[in-house]
Design a protein around this motif. Structure first.
Motif, PDB file in Angstrom:
ATOM      1  N   THR A  54       0.792  -1.233   0.000  1.00 56.71           N
ATOM      2  CA  THR A  54       0.000   0.000   0.000  1.00 56.71           C
ATOM      3  C   THR A  54       0.823   1.281   0.000  1.00 56.71           C
ATOM      4  O   THR A  54       0.255   2.362  -0.169  1.00 56.71           O
ATOM      5  CB  THR A  54      -0.905   0.040   1.238  1.00 56.71           C
ATOM      6  OG1 THR A  54      -0.101   0.199   2.421  1.00 56.71           O
ATOM      7  CG2 THR A  54      -1.750  -1.231   1.345  1.00 56.71           C
ATOM      8  N   THR A  56       2.164   2.756   2.572  1.00 53.64           N
ATOM      9  CA  THR A  56       1.761   3.564   3.723  1.00 53.64           C
ATOM     10  C   THR A  56       2.602   3.188   4.929  1.00 53.64           C
ATOM     11  O   THR A  56       3.167   2.105   5.010  1.00 53.64           O
ATOM     12  CB  THR A  56       0.271   3.355   4.074  1.00 53.64           C
ATOM     13  OG1 THR A  56       0.039   1.975   4.376  1.00 53.64           O
ATOM     14  CG2 THR A  56      -0.622   3.805   2.921  1.00 53.64           C
ATOM     15  N   ALA A  70      -4.377  -5.063   5.517  1.00 53.66           N
ATOM     16  CA  ALA A  70      -4.656  -4.721   4.123  1.00 53.66           C
ATOM     17  C   ALA A  70      -4.925  -5.991   3.340  1.00 53.66           C
ATOM     18  O   ALA A  70      -4.356  -7.055   3.631  1.00 53.66           O
ATOM     19  CB  ALA A  70      -3.477  -3.965   3.507  1.00 53.66           C
ATOM     20  N   ASP A  77      -7.299  -4.024  -6.512  1.00 54.84           N
ATOM     21  CA  ASP A  77      -6.254  -3.197  -5.921  1.00 54.84           C
ATOM     22  C   ASP A  77      -6.366  -3.241  -4.404  1.00 54.84           C
ATOM     23  O   ASP A  77      -7.399  -3.651  -3.856  1.00 54.84           O
ATOM     24  CB  ASP A  77      -6.372  -1.765  -6.446  1.00 54.84           C
ATOM     25  CG  ASP A  77      -5.899  -1.637  -7.882  1.00 54.84           C
ATOM     26  OD1 ASP A  77      -4.678  -1.553  -8.086  1.00 54.84           O
ATOM     27  OD2 ASP A  77      -6.751  -1.661  -8.792  1.00 54.84           O
ATOM     28  N   LEU A  80      -6.997  -0.941   2.415  1.00 57.57           N
ATOM     29  CA  LEU A  80      -6.288  -0.803   3.684  1.00 57.57           C
ATOM     30  C   LEU A  80      -7.240  -0.341   4.776  1.00 57.57           C
ATOM     31  O   LEU A  80      -7.967   0.643   4.592  1.00 57.57           O
ATOM     32  CB  LEU A  80      -5.139   0.207   3.542  1.00 57.57           C
ATOM     33  CG  LEU A  80      -4.420   0.631   4.825  1.00 57.57           C
ATOM     34  CD1 LEU A  80      -3.623  -0.535   5.401  1.00 57.57           C
ATOM     35  CD2 LEU A  80      -3.500   1.825   4.557  1.00 57.57           C
ATOM     36  N   HIS A  90      -4.638   8.994   5.160  1.00 58.61           N
ATOM     37  CA  HIS A  90      -4.417   8.323   3.877  1.00 58.61           C
ATOM     38  C   HIS A  90      -5.399   8.828   2.818  1.00 58.61           C
ATOM     39  O   HIS A  90      -5.029   8.984   1.650  1.00 58.61           O
ATOM     40  CB  HIS A  90      -4.567   6.808   4.026  1.00 58.61           C
ATOM     41  CG  HIS A  90      -3.610   6.184   4.990  1.00 58.61           C
ATOM     42  ND1 HIS A  90      -2.320   6.630   5.165  1.00 58.61           N
ATOM     43  CD2 HIS A  90      -3.761   5.130   5.847  1.00 58.61           C
ATOM     44  CE1 HIS A  90      -1.715   5.891   6.086  1.00 58.61           C
ATOM     45  NE2 HIS A  90      -2.569   4.990   6.510  1.00 58.61           N
ATOM     46  N   SER A  94      -2.710   9.979   0.513  1.00 59.12           N
ATOM     47  CA  SER A  94      -2.276   8.777  -0.221  1.00 59.12           C
ATOM     48  C   SER A  94      -3.315   8.446  -1.294  1.00 59.12           C
ATOM     49  O   SER A  94      -4.013   7.426  -1.206  1.00 59.12           O
ATOM     50  CB  SER A  94      -2.094   7.591   0.744  1.00 59.12           C
ATOM     51  OG  SER A  94      -1.217   7.927   1.795  1.00 59.12           O
ATOM     52  N   LEU A  97      -4.410   4.956  -3.049  1.00 61.69           N
ATOM     53  CA  LEU A  97      -5.237   3.906  -2.462  1.00 61.69           C
ATOM     54  C   LEU A  97      -6.676   3.957  -2.985  1.00 61.69           C
ATOM     55  O   LEU A  97      -7.259   2.929  -3.350  1.00 61.69           O
ATOM     56  CB  LEU A  97      -5.239   4.026  -0.931  1.00 61.69           C
ATOM     57  CG  LEU A  97      -3.935   3.677  -0.226  1.00 61.69           C
ATOM     58  CD1 LEU A  97      -4.027   4.005   1.260  1.00 61.69           C
ATOM     59  CD2 LEU A  97      -3.592   2.208  -0.418  1.00 61.69           C
ATOM     60  N   ASP A  98      -7.263   5.144  -3.008  1.00 56.64           N
ATOM     61  CA  ASP A  98      -8.665   5.274  -3.433  1.00 56.64           C
ATOM     62  C   ASP A  98      -8.833   5.389  -4.947  1.00 56.64           C
ATOM     63  O   ASP A  98      -9.869   4.985  -5.487  1.00 56.64           O
ATOM     64  CB  ASP A  98      -9.307   6.503  -2.771  1.00 56.64           C
ATOM     65  CG  ASP A  98      -9.638   6.276  -1.310  1.00 56.64           C
ATOM     66  OD1 ASP A  98      -9.925   5.115  -0.945  1.00 56.64           O
ATOM     67  OD2 ASP A  98      -9.617   7.252  -0.530  1.00 56.64           O
ATOM     68  N   GLY A 111     -10.577   2.344  -0.869  1.00 57.61           N
ATOM     69  CA  GLY A 111      -9.224   1.802  -0.649  1.00 57.61           C
ATOM     70  C   GLY A 111      -8.602   2.168   0.672  1.00 57.61           C
ATOM     71  O   GLY A 111      -7.717   1.454   1.152  1.00 57.61           O
ATOM     72  N   ALA A 112      -9.028   3.271   1.286  1.00 55.94           N
ATOM     73  CA  ALA A 112      -8.450   3.741   2.548  1.00 55.94           C
ATOM     74  C   ALA A 112      -9.571   3.888   3.567  1.00 55.94           C
ATOM     75  O   ALA A 112     -10.403   4.789   3.465  1.00 55.94           O
ATOM     76  CB  ALA A 112      -7.731   5.068   2.348  1.00 55.94           C
TER      77      ALA A 112
END
Length: 448
Positions: A54, A56, A70, A77, A80, A90, A94, A97-98, A111-112
């Motif tokens: 990830t 992170t 995760a 994909d 987390l 995140h 980040s 992730l999304d 994703g986060a």
């Protein structure tokens, strides 16, 4: 040079490491290994695998808590679940992730997410955290049409394992998939490993200047730790500071021992730069070295050089460990008792990745070396005085034509740290026994 050493900043006038490419290539490698497996998904609670999957990181304070996790579903994909407000961070910082889930229409912040496990059992079982973790994972599996498919996990709390099994998921060992993905390093990973090693070069320079009779092993640990943090380390995993009669046998932990004239002293420096580790031994003599200590160092160096000479693509770990002595040859009952003294291991987001070099395992289970692998080789030899010893470790990148050593602090000969002493006859010899009366007698055999 396999990898140049740059500054730690990003600049517009030099092509340095590419962190976006680092994230992308790591995930591509992990997806490829998942596709080659029979797993429906990879589930990780291990911080190193979470970071690989990830990109992170929430701090080293949480590394032993197993609070975040995760999932990488086949064909998808990463998703987390993170600790409290870290999930919100995140979502803001980040976007990788999304973004792929947004593009697939799965809704905001797929994703986060926030999520919490059992805190290694600290949260009472009646709170239902294990069942909640399993339910979260099951929902993602259902979203990707993976109901009932096996989930590969690296480490897991037993209540979470049982909760996943209760929902009909076979839970199997997923660590080999992670380790296979991480086995060959990308160019950016090699760059980060090189940068991490360069910071230890600097720490050894300070340590060489600092070492003298009267300092303690723990003071050396503090000095090295400060240097590394000042240079940008995010985590000093350990500084193994060993001196004097503590050198043989190797205790693998520093103490508050006062260093004395003529002591051998060896150090292993393990730290993390942007997640990438070092494992890097050096040995010094303080003030002077006995003939026994110099002899131990010479053997230790020969064992290292003999191993490095064999490193090239296509060589095997079995071929390399065969040039190292058996456990019995340096005073141990068997290879398990001597494990990790003549040793090698992959280095990456953690130490002790693949490949592993040991007479305990490699002779019967050899691994073949490939271009792009990064590993440390470490050797040890006890002095024949019964208390001293030498330890050397080099980090190595396998190249198309052989290898490159990325640990640069001088180690071809035993270095003597501390002041030089001046006598009526000139400088006191740096090769001498720490007991003065031995140096004033004719050599009679058996005396170092």
């Amino acid at each position: 040079m396999v990898s140049a050493t740059f500054g730690t900043s990003h600049v517009d006038w030099e092509d340095r490491l590419d962190i976006d490419r680092l994230r992308r290539e790591r995930l591509q490698k992990l997806k490829a290994e998942l596709d080659r497996s029979e797993l429906g998904a990879l589930l990780t609670f291990d911080f190193h695998n979470i970071r690989y999957m990830t990109a992170t990181h929430i701090g080293t304070w949480a590394m032993d808590k197993m609070i975040r996790f995760a999932l990488l579903p086949r064909g998808g994909d990463p998703v987390l679940w993170d600790f409290g407000s870290a999930a919100r961070h995140h979502q803001l910082q980040s976007p990788w992730l999304d973004a792929p889930h947004d593009a697939a229409g799965r809704g905001p912040h797929y994703g986060a997410r926030a999520g919490i496990s059992t805190l290694r059992g600290a949260i009472p079982a009646g709170a239902g955290r294990a069942a909640d973790v399993a339910a979260k994972i099951a929902q993602v599996m259902a979203d990707f049409g993976l109901e009932g498919q096996p989930i590969g996990v690296d480490v897991v709390e037993p209540p979470v394992l049982f909760a996943l099994q209760a929902l009909g998921f076979p839970v199997v060992d997923g660590q080999p998939v992670f380790l296979e993905a991480r086995r060959i390093k990308t160019p950016d990973e090699i760059g980060l490993l090189t940068q991490a090693a360069s910071m230890v070069d600097a720490a050894y320079e300070d340590l060489y200047d600092f070492l003298r009779p009267g300092v303690r092993e723990n003071e050396c640990v503090g000095l090295v730790s400060k240097k590394l943090f000042d240079l940008g380390s995010e985590y000093v995993e350990g500084v193994n500071a060993i001196s004097g009669e503590r050198c043989s046998p190797h205790p693998h932990v520093f103490s508050d021992r006062l260093i004395r004239p003529g002591d051998p002293a060896f150090f292993d420096i393990l730290h993390s730069y942007q997640g990438y580790r070092t494992c890097y031994y050096r040995t010094f003599a303080v003030g002077s070295a006995s003939a026994a200590q110099r002899g131990a160092y010479k053997i230790c160096r020969e064992l290292m050089d003999n191993a490095i000479d064999l490193v090239k693509p296509g060589a095997t770990t079995a071929e390399i460990v065969q040039v190292w002595p058996t456990a019995q040859e340096f005073g141990f009952a068997d290879e398990e008792a001597a494990f990790a003294l003549q040793y090698g291991h992959g280095v990456g987001l953690s130490i002790w990745e693949r490949p592993i070099f040991s007479r305990l395992t490699s002779l019967d289970n050899p691994e073949t070396l490939e271009v792009g692998q990064v590993f440390a080789l470490e050797t040890y030899w006890p002095a024949d005085d019964g208390w001293g010893a030498a330890r050397i470790e080099e980090e190595i990148v396998v190249t198309e034509t052989g290898c490159e050593v990325i640990t640069k602090f001088p180690a071809e000969e035993l270095l003597v740290a501390g002041k030089r002493y001046y006598t009526t006859g000139g400088f006191l010899s740096v090769e001498r026994d720490s007991q003065s009366h031995i140096n004033t007698r004719p050599y009679r055999g058996g005396l170092a």
